[in-house]
Enzyme design. Sequence first.
Site, PDB file in Angstrom:
ATOM      1  N   HIS A 266       0.854  -1.192   0.000  1.00 24.15           N
ATOM      2  CA  HIS A 266       0.000   0.000   0.000  1.00 24.15           C
ATOM      3  C   HIS A 266       0.886   1.236   0.000  1.00 24.15           C
ATOM      4  O   HIS A 266       1.775   1.371   0.827  1.00 24.15           O
ATOM      5  CB  HIS A 266      -0.935  -0.037   1.200  1.00 24.15           C
ATOM      6  CG  HIS A 266      -1.829  -1.242   1.168  1.00 24.15           C
ATOM      7  ND1 HIS A 266      -3.002  -1.260   0.477  1.00 24.15           N
ATOM      8  CD2 HIS A 266      -1.662  -2.487   1.670  1.00 24.15           C
ATOM      9  CE1 HIS A 266      -3.554  -2.474   0.583  1.00 24.15           C
ATOM     10  NE2 HIS A 266      -2.763  -3.231   1.304  1.00 24.15           N
TER      11      HIS A 266
ATOM     12  N   SER B  94      -6.952  -0.411  14.918  1.00 30.72           N
ATOM     13  CA  SER B  94      -7.330   0.956  15.228  1.00 30.72           C
ATOM     14  C   SER B  94      -6.090   1.864  15.187  1.00 30.72           C
ATOM     15  O   SER B  94      -6.117   2.962  14.610  1.00 30.72           O
ATOM     16  CB  SER B  94      -8.040   0.954  16.579  1.00 30.72           C
ATOM     17  OG  SER B  94      -7.921   2.173  17.193  1.00 30.72           O
ATOM     18  N   LYS B  95      -4.995   1.381  15.760  1.00 31.97           N
ATOM     19  CA  LYS B  95      -3.744   2.148  15.713  1.00 31.97           C
ATOM     20  C   LYS B  95      -3.215   2.225  14.257  1.00 31.97           C
ATOM     21  O   LYS B  95      -2.722   3.255  13.803  1.00 31.97           O
ATOM     22  CB  LYS B  95      -2.726   1.469  16.636  1.00 31.97           C
ATOM     23  CG  LYS B  95      -1.331   2.010  16.563  1.00 31.97           C
ATOM     24  CD  LYS B  95      -1.137   3.314  17.341  1.00 31.97           C
ATOM     25  CE  LYS B  95       0.268   3.814  17.130  1.00 31.97           C
ATOM     26  NZ  LYS B  95       0.561   5.145  17.448  1.00 31.97           N
TER      27      LYS B  95
ATOM     28  N   PHE C 165      -2.860   6.034   9.004  1.00 29.82           N
ATOM     29  CA  PHE C 165      -3.264   6.509   7.676  1.00 29.82           C
ATOM     30  C   PHE C 165      -4.052   7.810   7.778  1.00 29.82           C
ATOM     31  O   PHE C 165      -3.910   8.699   6.937  1.00 29.82           O
ATOM     32  CB  PHE C 165      -4.047   5.423   6.930  1.00 29.82           C
ATOM     33  CG  PHE C 165      -3.177   4.257   6.545  1.00 29.82           C
ATOM     34  CD1 PHE C 165      -2.269   4.361   5.493  1.00 29.82           C
ATOM     35  CD2 PHE C 165      -3.202   3.074   7.266  1.00 29.82           C
ATOM     36  CE1 PHE C 165      -1.433   3.308   5.149  1.00 29.82           C
ATOM     37  CE2 PHE C 165      -2.372   2.010   6.927  1.00 29.82           C
ATOM     38  CZ  PHE C 165      -1.496   2.128   5.872  1.00 29.82           C
TER      39      PHE C 165
ATOM     40  N   GLY D 158      -9.336  -2.241   3.546  1.00 31.38           N
ATOM     41  CA  GLY D 158      -9.866  -1.964   4.884  1.00 31.38           C
ATOM     42  C   GLY D 158     -10.013  -3.277   5.629  1.00 31.38           C
ATOM     43  O   GLY D 158      -9.961  -4.344   5.022  1.00 31.38           O
TER      44      GLY D 158
ATOM     45  N   GLU E  34      -8.363 -12.368   4.880  1.00 32.32           N
ATOM     46  CA  GLU E  34      -7.390 -11.851   5.854  1.00 32.32           C
ATOM     47  C   GLU E  34      -8.109 -11.883   7.201  1.00 32.32           C
ATOM     48  O   GLU E  34      -8.443 -10.860   7.783  1.00 32.32           O
ATOM     49  CB  GLU E  34      -6.972 -10.411   5.484  1.00 32.32           C
ATOM     50  CG  GLU E  34      -5.824  -9.871   6.335  1.00 32.32           C
ATOM     51  CD  GLU E  34      -5.486  -8.396   6.020  1.00 32.32           C
ATOM     52  OE1 GLU E  34      -6.202  -7.779   5.212  1.00 32.32           O
ATOM     53  OE2 GLU E  34      -4.506  -7.890   6.592  1.00 32.32           O
TER      54      GLU E  34
ATOM     55  N   HIS F 178      -3.543 -11.803   0.468  1.00 35.52           N
ATOM     56  CA  HIS F 178      -3.479 -12.583   1.714  1.00 35.52           C
ATOM     57  C   HIS F 178      -3.923 -14.042   1.555  1.00 35.52           C
ATOM     58  O   HIS F 178      -3.129 -14.945   1.720  1.00 35.52           O
ATOM     59  CB  HIS F 178      -4.244 -11.931   2.874  1.00 35.52           C
ATOM     60  CG  HIS F 178      -3.636 -10.644   3.311  1.00 35.52           C
ATOM     61  ND1 HIS F 178      -2.483 -10.588   4.047  1.00 35.52           N
ATOM     62  CD2 HIS F 178      -3.988  -9.354   3.076  1.00 35.52           C
ATOM     63  CE1 HIS F 178      -2.159  -9.328   4.280  1.00 35.52           C
ATOM     64  NE2 HIS F 178      -3.053  -8.549   3.668  1.00 35.52           N
TER      65      HIS F 178
ATOM     66  N   ASP G 130       2.569  -3.305   4.371  1.00 36.31           N
ATOM     67  CA  ASP G 130       2.879  -1.944   4.833  1.00 36.31           C
ATOM     68  C   ASP G 130       4.159  -1.950   5.675  1.00 36.31           C
ATOM     69  O   ASP G 130       4.131  -1.609   6.863  1.00 36.31           O
ATOM     70  CB  ASP G 130       1.723  -1.417   5.692  1.00 36.31           C
ATOM     71  CG  ASP G 130       0.405  -1.420   4.934  1.00 36.31           C
ATOM     72  OD1 ASP G 130       0.147  -0.466   4.188  1.00 36.31           O
ATOM     73  OD2 ASP G 130      -0.363  -2.389   5.089  1.00 36.31           O
TER      74      ASP G 130
HETATM   75 ZN   LIG Z   1      -3.035  -5.250   1.975  1.00 39.33          ZN
END
Ligand SMILES: [Zn+2]
Length: 499
Positions: free
Chosen positions: A109, A197-198, A203, A318, A348, A373, A431
């Site tokens: 990403h 959440s973190k 982002f 997401g 995922e 994934h 990421d």
């Molecule tokens: Zn991904």
Amino acid sequence: MCTAILCSLFVISAVFADDDFETILRKRNNLLQEELNMMFGSDIMLSDSEEQANKIIMELKTKEIDYGFGNPHHFNFSKHFFEYNDEVKDTELFKLIKAMPKGAMLHAHDTGILSPDYVLALTYKDNLFVCFEEDNINFLFSLETPTASCKTVWQSLKEARYSSGNIEKFDAALRKYFTLVIKNPNQVYTDINAVWSKFQQYFIVTTPLFSFKPIWEQYFYDTLKALRDDNVMYLEIRSVLPTLYDLHGSKYDTIDTAASYKKVLDEFMEDYPDFIGAKLIYAPLRSVDNNTVKEYLKIARELKKKFPDFFAGFDLVGQEDLGAPTKEFLQTLYEAKDEFEYFFHAGETNWYGTSSDENLADAIILNTRRIGHAFAITKHPLLIEEARKKDIAFEVNVVSNKVLKLVEDIRNHPLAVFLAQNLTVVISSDDPGLWEAEPLTHDFYVTFIGVASRHADIKLLKKLALNSLYYSTYHNKDKMVYEFEKRWTKFINTIVQDQ
Ligand SMILES: [Zn+2]
Ligand SMILES: *[C@@H]1O[C@H](CO)[C@@H](O)[C@H](O)[C@H]1NC(C)=O
Ligand SMILES: *[C@@H]1O[C@H](CO)[C@@H](O)[C@H](O)[C@H]1NC(C)=O
Ligand SMILES: *[C@@H]1O[C@H](CO)[C@@H](O)[C@H](O)[C@H]1NC(C)=O
């Protein structure tokens, strides 16, 4: 004590037992060998110098595993990634895998690739304003104090930094927003929602930094450079393609944002002609309604028309467990399936039989080119068969799955099963900036020592790299593979000569 007859019977049965045992032993070894022959990568033939290099690599690998087998409390790969991501960089095997040509990066990403130190350095740019809120922080580039909403007050970042009295402490506090890495991840990230959440906060916080047009372009250029330095030669990058802005109040829409990437890519290719290239997968957020997905597809159509060689296809991103399942949009996506290549994230999740688990079926029905994934697919024998028939590759991101809490001990990652059964996989990193990993080296390293069989050798590494080329959408695979083979031979020669 035994009579003559009984004694000779003993002798005879002992001879038979030995024979029997020989047969059993052979059977045992054959079973194991046949299984190894089925394993991903075992169809690769090695040259003499590859065999020599393999010996060196396998000595390093087995030493590490055998030490861990005897001293499990010292085995890095059963621990949290944050406990070893840094120190393994100094090992000989890591350095070899870093130098190894790794082919293509097919699942990443765009704004999650570079390190928190890189992002922190961006906050030293001129015209940056900041608004500190409780547990949150807002950034904006502007010529004048922004009027955007802020629960406290907007201030020039430069002034805030210098009036803080302690620049080091100030920067350390900022840096925390740019990484998931902390000292006690198991206590803080208690479940998947806590860590996501973190993850999502990163982002949200960084979007106004990165979507400042000059930085957007710099970040992509530096990403390509970081990949090249990590011996990756081609990239397929996922992006939500946010609206960009500049200091003069101009806004740039999705198409402009893509154009911005294309321009940077062209510049980069001119500066580094040995890089093979990059393509774009438009991957907007999945937590939306049908109409928004229709809008997305409209944009995708335009991207395809404007950038026929740069646009690779479509995906939705997401957290799958929380976002809308793909089934909600199945009809819309099905109607467009002959217009686009799809690259859906699916499976995922650890929730067997739930809507997020079933995303795997939707992805396959929609003829996805690859699955992002596919973590949960070991639980679906028919879906595995379908994926095999349709030649769909799984983009596996082991470190991401560890950090985002799908698996505790990396040795239990389903990739071990994929490899044993020779399913079609490519290795990527999702990421890596957020967990302070190299663009691709850590994922290869962890796969090789922590996930794959102790017996899996350089053939596995080479096959992983080759697969990333075959399952990319680059138009000239022969050229790519030819380039790869050249670099691979050079890499092998370096190992052998260093001996
Ligand atoms: Zn991904
Ligand atoms: C693994 O599968 C691929 C095709 O999907 C095939 O080309 C290859 O030979 C197989 N490898 C082994 C070791 O059977
Ligand atoms: C990780 O592996 C390295 C290299 O083998 C070793 O020196 C180190 O002690 C290990 N780390 C932990 C936390 O066990
Ligand atoms: C989208 O439309 C389908 C019917 O075509 C419906 O079943 C589904 O609930 C809708 N999804 C959303 C997220 O609105």
